[in-house]
Design a protein around this motif. Sequence first.
Motif, PDB file in Angstrom:
ATOM      1  N   ARG A 294       0.844  -1.076  -0.060  1.00 57.78           N
ATOM      2  CA  ARG A 294      -0.012  -0.119   0.222  1.00 57.78           C
ATOM      3  C   ARG A 294       0.727   1.311  -0.096  1.00 57.78           C
ATOM      4  O   ARG A 294       2.270   1.266   0.257  1.00 57.78           O
ATOM      5  N   LEU A 295       0.233   2.284  -0.266  1.00 54.66           N
ATOM      6  CA  LEU A 295       0.906   3.616  -0.228  1.00 54.66           C
ATOM      7  C   LEU A 295       0.691   4.443   1.224  1.00 54.66           C
ATOM      8  O   LEU A 295      -0.767   4.593   1.590  1.00 54.66           O
ATOM      9  N   LYS A 296       1.656   4.889   1.968  1.00 53.31           N
ATOM     10  CA  LYS A 296       1.469   5.518   3.080  1.00 53.31           C
ATOM     11  C   LYS A 296       2.307   6.455   3.175  1.00 53.31           C
ATOM     12  O   LYS A 296       3.688   6.293   3.043  1.00 53.31           O
ATOM     13  N   ASP A 297       1.842   7.719   3.260  1.00 48.05           N
ATOM     14  CA  ASP A 297       2.753   8.829   3.157  1.00 48.05           C
ATOM     15  C   ASP A 297       3.727   8.885   1.956  1.00 48.05           C
ATOM     16  O   ASP A 297       4.738   9.210   1.849  1.00 48.05           O
ATOM     17  N   LYS A 298       3.182   8.540   0.661  1.00 53.79           N
ATOM     18  CA  LYS A 298       3.811   8.528  -0.461  1.00 53.79           C
ATOM     19  C   LYS A 298       4.877   7.546  -0.453  1.00 53.79           C
ATOM     20  O   LYS A 298       5.592   7.634  -1.506  1.00 53.79           O
ATOM     21  N   ARG A 299       4.880   6.705   0.434  1.00 58.40           N
ATOM     22  CA  ARG A 299       5.770   5.371   0.060  1.00 58.40           C
ATOM     23  C   ARG A 299       5.232   4.108   0.364  1.00 58.40           C
ATOM     24  O   ARG A 299       4.215   4.085   0.781  1.00 58.40           O
ATOM     25  N   LEU A 300       5.698   3.029  -0.446  1.00 59.59           N
ATOM     26  CA  LEU A 300       5.418   1.763  -0.415  1.00 59.59           C
ATOM     27  C   LEU A 300       5.629   1.244   0.973  1.00 59.59           C
ATOM     28  O   LEU A 300       6.724   1.162   1.712  1.00 59.59           O
TER      29      LEU A 300
END
Length: 189
Positions: free
Chosen positions: A131-137
Amino acid sequence: MREMNIKSEKDITRLIESDGWMMNVLWAAKTLNLDDWWIGAGFLRDKVWDSVSNIAHRPTRDVDLVYFNLKNTRPEADWQYDEYMKKEYPFAEWEVRNQARMHYVNGFEPYASTAEGISNWIETATCVGVRLKDKRLEYLFCYGIQDLIGLVARPVPRFQTTGLMPIFYERIKKKQWRRKWPNLIVLEK
């Protein structure tokens, strides 16, 4: 296709970030703002298995987007998400499922989280999520990454001990995994 040696989460990140379609899917999923969401199963597994097999990736349009919400476990809620995503983001075949209700599929007791739901999918290499979390994988590897990067199909422990092994073998056959990945290693334990 240029072979990519996959040995770590960092390598998997490079693999996904270099795939515009996968990144678009992740950004689209993020827009739903679902609780504890992940995209799992073949979305990530197939990409890695194709890469370690040095096969041009054949993206499955099927996207398993899972989340956890005890407040609304009606299947109709998931179907509404399916339809919305298919309309707004038609570049994928969305299947959105609340893991708070999916335990019934194999007759298990209710799950307490999305991770627990994913950990009860049939093969260890399928029990993965991104998933993307704070624009990071961000990743969920319920059984580590060794079977994923090692091209191994192995049933999760629960399937080994509950008489559900025929489901494991039928999936391999039905999905034609040995044809797609000739070097696939199938282990019973």
